[in-house]
Design a protein around this motif. Structure first.
Motif, mmCIF file in Angstrom:
data_model
loop_
_atom_site.group_PDB
_atom_site.id
_atom_site.type_symbol
_atom_site.label_atom_id
_atom_site.label_comp_id
_atom_site.label_asym_id
_atom_site.label_seq_id
_atom_site.Cartn_x
_atom_site.Cartn_y
_atom_site.Cartn_z
ATOM 1 N N GLN A 109 0.842 -1.190 0.000
ATOM 2 C CA GLN A 109 0.000 0.000 0.000
ATOM 3 C C GLN A 109 0.880 1.244 0.000
ATOM 4 O OE1 GLN A 109 -2.729 -1.499 3.436
ATOM 5 N NE2 GLN A 109 -3.852 0.161 2.418
ATOM 6 N N PHE A 165 0.536 5.022 0.797
ATOM 7 C CA PHE A 165 -0.286 6.059 1.399
ATOM 8 C C PHE A 165 -1.777 5.731 1.278
ATOM 9 C CE2 PHE A 165 3.694 8.279 0.558
ATOM 10 C CZ PHE A 165 3.926 8.873 1.800
ATOM 11 N N GLY A 166 -2.140 4.498 1.659
ATOM 12 C CA GLY A 166 -3.528 4.055 1.674
ATOM 13 C C GLY A 166 -4.031 3.474 0.376
ATOM 14 N N ARG A 167 -3.285 3.606 -0.696
ATOM 15 C CA ARG A 167 -3.729 3.085 -1.990
ATOM 16 C C ARG A 167 -3.124 1.704 -2.210
ATOM 17 N NH1 ARG A 167 -1.635 3.228 -7.242
ATOM 18 N NH2 ARG A 167 -3.232 3.202 -8.890
ATOM 19 N N TYR A 168 -3.965 0.779 -2.653
ATOM 20 C CA TYR A 168 -3.504 -0.580 -2.917
ATOM 21 C C TYR A 168 -2.681 -0.602 -4.204
ATOM 22 C CZ TYR A 168 -3.712 -5.534 -4.252
ATOM 23 O OH TYR A 168 -3.390 -6.818 -4.640
ATOM 24 N N SER A 202 6.174 2.653 1.059
ATOM 25 C CA SER A 202 4.934 1.877 1.035
ATOM 26 C C SER A 202 4.916 0.918 2.225
ATOM 27 C CB SER A 202 4.805 1.090 -0.276
ATOM 28 O OG SER A 202 5.902 0.197 -0.439
ATOM 29 N N SER A 203 3.709 0.629 2.685
ATOM 30 C CA SER A 203 3.562 -0.373 3.735
ATOM 31 C C SER A 203 3.395 -1.737 3.089
ATOM 32 C CB SER A 203 2.348 -0.059 4.607
ATOM 33 O OG SER A 203 1.156 -0.111 3.844
ATOM 34 N N ARG A 250 2.131 -5.386 4.044
ATOM 35 C CA ARG A 250 1.443 -6.235 5.019
ATOM 36 C C ARG A 250 1.614 -7.696 4.651
ATOM 37 N NH1 ARG A 250 -5.119 -6.193 6.145
ATOM 38 N NH2 ARG A 250 -5.153 -7.935 7.635
ATOM 39 N N ASP A 306 -12.593 -7.412 8.072
ATOM 40 C CA ASP A 306 -11.708 -6.819 9.067
ATOM 41 C C ASP A 306 -10.580 -7.764 9.447
ATOM 42 O OD1 ASP A 306 -11.036 -4.695 10.949
ATOM 43 O OD2 ASP A 306 -11.646 -6.111 12.498
ATOM 44 N N SER A 360 -7.413 -8.888 2.839
ATOM 45 C CA SER A 360 -6.909 -7.711 3.547
ATOM 46 C C SER A 360 -7.952 -6.609 3.673
ATOM 47 C CB SER A 360 -5.677 -7.166 2.824
ATOM 48 O OG SER A 360 -4.646 -8.128 2.774
ATOM 49 N N PHE A 361 -8.777 -6.434 2.642
ATOM 50 C CA PHE A 361 -9.684 -5.287 2.611
ATOM 51 C C PHE A 361 -11.160 -5.676 2.541
ATOM 52 C CE2 PHE A 361 -5.720 -4.190 0.288
ATOM 53 C CZ PHE A 361 -5.183 -3.335 1.238
#
Length: 283
Positions: free
Chosen positions: A66, A68-71, A87-88, A90, A135, A131-132
């Protein structure tokens, strides 16, 4: 939907980074202190920027990227990779997992309380949904597995007393339906259900003794039915044989008496005490 994330070989980017650092060091050598300091600061910022893109993916794992929140995408190839900086990443496991439900107390289709438990084998096939879409996909599978087992238990009786009726004791049919229902429920979380089986099935303790007595009574009735059916066939065979061989001619009354005696001998659960008639057949 899941898609592949941008990635580059991690070791290649690391070599480029080292070469960049070496080139900066060689370039600032002999330069004025102010110039060398500015170039060094820029080199440190660029190196730090590149370093944030490194990630390691283990076998049967994936990294959901991700920015900044965008996949951005998912990396599933095992190894050392470099992707979008800042980027994160996960971690989502792609390994096969199993989950065993607790022993649930529910009422079957006939209203009898039963205890039932099942084991579910599953794995993630869509990291985006896992993931999305929900939850927590692990908790989601656990809750849906218990809900599917409860629904299955209320749809079938513990045992079928009528021919052609499916019961919970028919493992293959019940397992297939449980797998199908749970697959539909888990699809929202990007999970594939590989197999599900009933691991525990019993009447609730408060009615277990009564249902055991019922099963024993049913077994006794079934056994008696078979005995009587066989005895009638043997009597019929004996009468036909006597008539064919012309051993003796019996009127209807004596035939009825003979049939009654043979049925007593063949169907009784105790040894018969014979009575010897020393007179004629009709006395």
């Amino acid at each position: 939907m899941e898609r592949r994330a941008f990635r580059a070989p991690g070791f290649l980017i690391l070599l480029i980074l080292l070469a960049l650092v070496g080139g900066v060091v060689a370039a600032v050598a002999g330069q004025p202190e102010e110039t060398a300091g500015g170039v060094s600061a820029i080199a440190v910022v660029v190196a730090a920027l590149l370093m944030t893109g490194f990630t390691v993916v283990n076998p049967n794992e994936s990294r959901v990227v991700q920015f900044f929140g965008r996949y951005v995408g998912t990396i599933q190839t095992a190894g050392f990779h470099w992707t979008v900086p800042f980027s994160s990443k996960r971690r989502v496991s792609l390994r096969v997992r199993n989950f065993e439900t607790a022993r649930l107390k529910v009422s079957d289709a006939d209203g009898n309380p039963v205890e039932i438990a099942a084991v579910v084998v599953w794995r993630v096939v869509d990291t985006f949904k896992a993931s999305f879409g929900v939850d927590d996909h692990i908790s989601y599978v656990a809750v849906q597995a218990e809900a599917a087992v409860r629904h299955l238990a209320t749809s079938y009786p513990y045992e079928a007393h009528d021919d052609g009726r499916t019961s919970l004791r028919e493992g293959t049919v019940v397992s297939e339906e449980l797998t199908t229902e749970l697959s539909e429920r888990a699809a929202l979380a990007g999970v594939e259900v590989l197999e599900s089986r009933i691991t525990h099935l019993a009447y609730a303790p408060e009615i277990a003794q009564a249902m055991l007595a019922r099963q024993q009574a049913s077994a006794i009735v079934g056994a008696r039915f078979k005995i009587v059916e066989g005895a009638v066939g043997m009597v019929q065979s004996a009468l036909d044989r006597l008539r064919e061989l012309e051993v003796v001619e019996l009127d209807e009354e004596r035939k009825a008496q003979m049939v009654a005696n043979l049925l007593v001998v063949l169907c009784g659960d105790r040894n018969v005490q014979p009575v010897v008639n020393t007179g004629s057949l009709y006395s």
